[in-house]
Design a protein around this motif. Sequence first.
Motif, mmCIF file in Angstrom:
data_model
loop_
_atom_site.group_PDB
_atom_site.id
_atom_site.type_symbol
_atom_site.label_atom_id
_atom_site.label_comp_id
_atom_site.label_asym_id
_atom_site.label_seq_id
_atom_site.Cartn_x
_atom_site.Cartn_y
_atom_site.Cartn_z
ATOM 1 N N ALA A 113 0.831 -1.209 0.000
ATOM 2 C CA ALA A 113 0.000 0.000 0.000
ATOM 3 C C ALA A 113 0.863 1.255 0.000
ATOM 4 N N PHE A 114 0.361 2.258 -0.701
ATOM 5 C CA PHE A 114 1.055 3.526 -0.776
ATOM 6 C C PHE A 114 0.165 4.579 -0.138
ATOM 7 N N SER A 115 0.711 5.261 0.883
ATOM 8 C CA SER A 115 -0.150 6.198 1.603
ATOM 9 C C SER A 115 0.254 7.661 1.363
ATOM 10 N N GLY A 116 1.354 7.880 0.661
ATOM 11 C CA GLY A 116 1.824 9.255 0.450
ATOM 12 C C GLY A 116 1.108 9.950 -0.684
ATOM 13 N N SER A 117 1.608 11.139 -1.040
ATOM 14 C CA SER A 117 1.007 11.881 -2.152
ATOM 15 C C SER A 117 1.619 11.414 -3.456
ATOM 16 N N ILE A 118 0.868 11.604 -4.537
ATOM 17 C CA ILE A 118 1.388 11.230 -5.863
ATOM 18 C C ILE A 118 2.556 12.160 -6.208
ATOM 19 N N VAL A 119 2.361 13.448 -5.968
ATOM 20 C CA VAL A 119 3.442 14.409 -6.251
ATOM 21 C C VAL A 119 3.829 15.112 -4.940
ATOM 22 N N GLU A 120 5.110 15.097 -4.639
ATOM 23 C CA GLU A 120 5.590 15.775 -3.431
ATOM 24 C C GLU A 120 6.726 16.719 -3.809
ATOM 25 N N ILE A 121 6.693 17.898 -3.233
ATOM 26 C CA ILE A 121 7.804 18.833 -3.439
ATOM 27 C C ILE A 121 8.471 19.016 -2.084
#
Lengths: 233, 148
Positions: free
Chosen positions: B106-114
């Motif tokens: 599972a992926f819980s982070g954002s699709i795009v992160e700066i």
Amino acid sequence: MSIEDVKARIIEFRDFLINIDRANAIADALPDIAINLLTSIVLLLAVPIIYEVIFVTYYDTFTMTIIGVALSVLTTAYFIYVIVAKILRKIQRAGQDVTGRYAHWDRLLNEGLPGIIAILESINYDELIIKIHRGKLGYVVAVIVYIIISTLIAGFALFGLIFLVILPIFVFPIPTQLLTQYSIPISLTLGFALTMKLAWNRISESIRTLWMIDSITWELRWIEHDLKRLYRI
Amino acid sequence: MKVNVKINRGSLILILVIILCLEIIFLLINPPASHYIGELVNGSGTILINAPCGTIVRAYIELTNYGTTPARIYLPNNTVVILGPGQSAQTSLLIMPKAYVLCSSAFSGSIVEIIEGNTTPPIMAINTATIRIVGDVFTYVNYWVIRL
């Protein structure tokens, strides 16, 4: 009840039978109508999906705009063609030939009592009840399809008129939120109201016909029974 | 050899209804709309574009040098773009998930992160495109996600 009353009732019943046969013809056409409607909706929904998938994988704004506009215009044109040229025409044409089935009743009614008995005996009541139940379904579905299609046509026409003609002339620029979020629900609600206003007599007549069919069938069974008893035929 | 395949109307209606349901589900999961994120990176930073299992991500990145010195952009294909003050550059990336990653991870982070600063991004079990920025750069990312 005089013979003239019976004749009048039989003529009334003939009109009901014509309606029932028409409704059965509509019920026969329902699978084709469903296939046409589903195919056009599937194609209409496929456009944004194809557009989105190609846009993400290919990403060329100019080409994608051309493809998107072309696909949208083609599928919308096909959707309107299916609704107007295929579905509405199919509903209108369904059972156009049924009047001919009861043309000989005029001659039999002129013969008097034997003709009336012959008409009443020619009716297969068990088959008629099945036809009434099936016809009712066809009638109800036809009325619903008619209302939905008329609402869609009126809604799209009002959308064009209000949001693409009247508002840009009198209110410019149009608030984006109004155009994107509320334009289609507002147009469809107005389209539904317009449909109900214009077709209310036709719809209420259909509903009244449905209610009356059952009672007429049983009444005629009693007439047949009474006539046989009275004249010992 | 001619093969005649006949489908009766009932089966055809069923097939069309199934296709219609799948289309509606797809459109509910993936409404045809893009997302965007914009941030000013001061000094240094990293743009992470994550493609978790079962997704395809298209990111359109616009970089503008707001500083007074040249900025360096390290793109995922090992090329370096140097932007003078006031200059801007655009790039578009298509990121597919790694074929060997199980969907259960599972992926819980954002699709795009700066991420601002020199923080090293953690190694994830997903496919990630990394763009490193050195300089004062305004970063605008417009991205589309398709969840399959």
